[in-house]
Design an enzyme around this catalytic site. Structure first.
Site, PDB file in Angstrom:
ATOM      1  CE  LYS A  13      15.368  45.508 -25.520  1.00  0.00           C
ATOM      2  NZ  LYS A  13      15.303  44.195 -24.996  1.00  0.00           N
ATOM      3  CE  LYS A  48      12.264  43.483 -24.036  1.00  0.00           C
ATOM      4  NZ  LYS A  48      12.961  42.290 -23.588  1.00  0.00           N
TER       5      LYS A  48
END
Ligand code: PBG
Length: 327
Positions: A251, A194
């Site tokens: 992500k 992330k």
């Protein structure tokens, strides 16, 4: 031998041969729909920048899920937005109750993952507990709180815990507490790659989770990944796999498809990709201005995610995936 020209256009000549020649086929079964439930709302509100995405109340979310089930969506990622904020002694009752209610109504007809993070709980909007000077996140203390939170959500019926906080060692801490307390079947989907991205804006609006401007630690760069460091994403993902993650995640989506492809080559675990709020809103804004067909745009991006190696796609438009894919 006679000369002939290789044609690549023959395989593009009509819809039938294009279908056969395609090496990516999507199914709506591969999608997860994010849902937001906000404690202070009297009625649901549509998000200004994310068409078709609502902040629900604990009651309206049940209707939303019922509708989604009819549209072929059975996997959800829940973001609870609690009313109260804390520095240390967190109360997770609202999230727990919300999960209980949802599972009471839908049971195993749905698969409910719960996002696990403190950013909607803290007074300062960071994803963990800060030291007194507010310039540093306390990693171990945060992991302890997250692990207890995870157990609470698992006991309330969550099928999966999805930690998005980015602390070191949280997957291990969560796996251990779940296993010790008869929640060994609760899965963990780790936000393992992330990035500290500029594309989370609309989400932070909805979850009221932007880091406060008036404290020393201004952004999430000491815990989310630097987008110049692709190796970190692979190393951290493999570490989370070793600590017991069942599903990994990349992500945001589009700027990180190279990471997804590399990670795909390094692990046999399923990998989810999260097409985040800012990426989603960008398409919707183009569409509002007549510059793109939104559904076609989403379809193109979903397909690229799958082609790059995604097993699961987290999309704010998952609830339309079946309709769009069947077209
Ligand atoms: C919480 C969290 C964020 C997102 C998912 N979980 C925001 C952030 O890290 O600031 C972003 C999702 C999106 O933008 O769609 N930590």
């Amino acid at each position: 031998m006679e000369n002939f020209q290789t044609s690549h256009r023959r395989r593009r000549a009509n819809p039938h041969i294009r279908e056969i020649a395609a090496d990516v086929h999507l199914s709506h079964k591969e999608f997860i729909q994010p849902i937001f439930v906000d404690e202070i709302l009297a009625d649901r509100v549509e998000n200004e920048f994310m068409t078709g995405v609502f902040s629900d109340t604990p009651t309206t979310v049940l209707r939303q899920i019922e509708n989604d089930l009819k549209n072929g969506v059975s996997k959800f990622l829940l973001f609870p937005v609690p009313e109260n904020r804390y520095e240390t002694d967190f109360k997770f009752d609202f999230a727990a109750k919300t999960i209980e209610n949802i599972k009471k109504q839908f049971g195993n007809d749905i698969w409910l993952a719960a996002d696990l993070c403190l950013c909607s709980y803290t007074t300062h909007g960071h994803c963990g507990i800060l030291n007194e000077k507010h310039d540093h996140i306390l990693n171990e203390k945060t992991c302890e709180v997250l692990a207890n939170y995870a157990l609470n959500l698992a006991k309330s019926g969550a099928d999966c815990i999805a930690p998005s906080d980015m602390m070191d060692g949280r997957i291990k801490a969560i796996r251990q507490i779940l296993d010790k307390n008869e929640a060994e079947n609760t899965a963990i989907m780790s936000y393992s790659a992330k990035f500290a991205s500029n594309f989370y804006g609309p989400f932070r609006d909805v979850c009221k989770s932007s880091p406060a401007k008036n404290i020393v630690l201004k952004d999430r760069k000491t815990y989310q990944m630097d987008f110049r460091n692709g190796g970190d994403a692979i190393l951290s993902s493999l570490r989370d796999a070793a600590e017991g993650a069942d599903i990994l995640m990349v992500k945001p989506a589009l700027p990180y498809l190279d990471i997804l492809t590399k990670l795909r080559q390094q692990t046999l675990l399923p990998i989810a990709i999260y097409h985040v709020s800012g990426e989603f809103a960008a398409i919707e804004l183009l569409a509002k201005n007549g510059l793109i067909d939104a559904d076609a745009g989403h379809l193109e991006i979903w397909t690229a995610c799958k082609r790059a190696g995604a097993s699961v796609i987290i999309s704010y438009k998952a609830r339309l995936a079946k309709q769009i894919l069947d077209f």
